[in-house]
Motif scaffolding. Sequence first.
Motif, PDB file in Angstrom:
ATOM      1  N   ASP A 217       0.778  -1.190  -0.191  1.00  0.00           N
ATOM      2  CA  ASP A 217       0.092  -0.043  -0.048  1.00  0.00           C
ATOM      3  C   ASP A 217       0.843   1.388  -0.102  1.00  0.00           C
ATOM      4  OD1 ASP A 217      -2.403   1.295  -0.175  1.00  0.00           O
ATOM      5  OD2 ASP A 217      -2.675   1.217   2.017  1.00  0.00           O
ATOM      6  N   SER A 218       2.004   1.398  -0.625  1.00  0.00           N
ATOM      7  CA  SER A 218       2.824   2.360  -0.770  1.00  0.00           C
ATOM      8  C   SER A 218       2.896   2.834  -2.184  1.00  0.00           C
ATOM      9  CB  SER A 218       4.489   2.076  -0.404  1.00  0.00           C
ATOM     10  OG  SER A 218       4.711   0.903  -1.713  1.00  0.00           O
ATOM     11  N   LEU A 219       3.606   3.345  -2.794  1.00  0.00           N
ATOM     12  CA  LEU A 219       3.685   4.048  -4.052  1.00  0.00           C
ATOM     13  C   LEU A 219       3.183   3.091  -5.118  1.00  0.00           C
ATOM     14  CD1 LEU A 219       4.623   6.489  -5.826  1.00  0.00           C
ATOM     15  CD2 LEU A 219       6.785   5.167  -6.352  1.00  0.00           C
ATOM     16  N   HIS A 220       1.927   3.732  -5.810  1.00  0.00           N
ATOM     17  CA  HIS A 220       1.215   2.936  -6.609  1.00  0.00           C
ATOM     18  C   HIS A 220       1.655   3.084  -8.150  1.00  0.00           C
ATOM     19  CE1 HIS A 220      -1.150   1.863  -3.100  1.00  0.00           C
ATOM     20  NE2 HIS A 220      -1.728   2.823  -2.986  1.00  0.00           N
ATOM     21  N   THR A 221       2.857   2.747  -8.292  1.00  0.00           N
ATOM     22  CA  THR A 221       3.181   2.914  -9.862  1.00  0.00           C
ATOM     23  C   THR A 221       3.764   1.616 -10.327  1.00  0.00           C
ATOM     24  OG1 THR A 221       5.671   3.147  -9.180  1.00  0.00           O
ATOM     25  CG2 THR A 221       4.354   5.215  -9.474  1.00  0.00           C
ATOM     26  N   TYR A 222       3.535   1.171 -11.579  1.00  0.00           N
ATOM     27  CA  TYR A 222       3.894  -0.198 -11.894  1.00  0.00           C
ATOM     28  C   TYR A 222       5.273  -0.590 -11.482  1.00  0.00           C
ATOM     29  CZ  TYR A 222       4.756  -3.533 -15.398  1.00  0.00           C
ATOM     30  OH  TYR A 222       4.796  -4.828 -16.146  1.00  0.00           O
ATOM     31  N   LYS A 223       6.114   0.279 -11.658  1.00  0.00           N
ATOM     32  CA  LYS A 223       7.475  -0.265 -11.301  1.00  0.00           C
ATOM     33  C   LYS A 223       7.541  -0.790  -9.982  1.00  0.00           C
ATOM     34  CE  LYS A 223      12.302   1.407 -11.349  1.00  0.00           C
ATOM     35  NZ  LYS A 223      13.229   2.537 -11.672  1.00  0.00           N
ATOM     36  N   ASN A 224       7.290   0.239  -8.993  1.00  0.00           N
ATOM     37  CA  ASN A 224       7.377  -0.057  -7.583  1.00  0.00           C
ATOM     38  C   ASN A 224       6.402  -1.099  -7.151  1.00  0.00           C
ATOM     39  OD1 ASN A 224       8.355   0.971  -4.923  1.00  0.00           O
ATOM     40  ND2 ASN A 224       6.091   1.105  -4.356  1.00  0.00           N
ATOM     41  N   MET A 225       5.322  -1.410  -7.695  1.00  0.00           N
ATOM     42  CA  MET A 225       4.401  -2.457  -7.277  1.00  0.00           C
ATOM     43  C   MET A 225       4.835  -3.749  -7.747  1.00  0.00           C
ATOM     44  SD  MET A 225       0.620  -0.578  -8.148  1.00  0.00           S
ATOM     45  CE  MET A 225      -0.487  -1.841  -7.462  1.00  0.00           C
TER      46      MET A 225
END
Length: 283
Positions: A217-225
Amino acid sequence: MARGNYLDVQAIIMGKLSKYFSLFKFTITNPKNGISMLDNARQTEKDSKQDIQKHSANSLNLEKCLELYFPDNDFSKEALIQNTKYLEHHFKNYFKKLESKKFPSKEKPYPVDYSIRNDSGLFLYGLCKIMKPDVVVETGVAYGQSSSYILQAMKENDNGILYSVDNIFRPWESLEMIGNAIPQNLRKRWKLVVGSSVAKLEEILRSKKTIDVFLHDSLHTYKNMLFEYNTAWSFIKKSGFLISDDVPENNAFLDFYSMVNGSPILMTDNQDKEIVLGIIRKK
């Protein structure tokens, strides 16, 4: 333009200038975090151009999800609501006090809509109440609403530790406000790890060797997820869970469960049928 309208516009402009100045000053004094903010903005911009694919996963509501994973459980939604009444009242009072506060500010560093949907909290509580996990790891805390539902179950089970990863990413954020809404009587089983998931997630996982539940439930970007899913997956026990918020934002969750040949479920809200959580149980 009427004087009142002029003053309103002037106030908005000054507010935006103040925000941008704070960000600029923060970037100069905290270059690593400044670079991270710029990278996050680039990731978000890239994601905005992504062609979002349709999920092949089944969609189920809260009760159907718990019934699927734990067919012998006797938790109805009403029972979950009754068991967490204390938290509901606690958060109602907490967020009521924030209504008069300006966002963004030291007193209100996160938008109130960062908070998880009610059904998500009930699912996390029910899951942890039934599973009795030893170790849960989550990324992203904000005010600490999802953390509290997990910790409430751990308190009742008298078992488990929740490791939460979060950091100060913007000038109006502070360590004091990370998890600030978590009730004091639930903090005994809470460990806050300060830093980004890129810097801290694998370190925590290696120190614990195995975990029962991972929650993104942190940074909701494709790369980070995708980074977090891939990093956590090998440490999750058999029959353990990977859970993610904001899965409709991009294709990360879909691409991940396709790669690991997982059997995902998309948990939907009872009211508007929107996807609130993506869930994979490890085989």
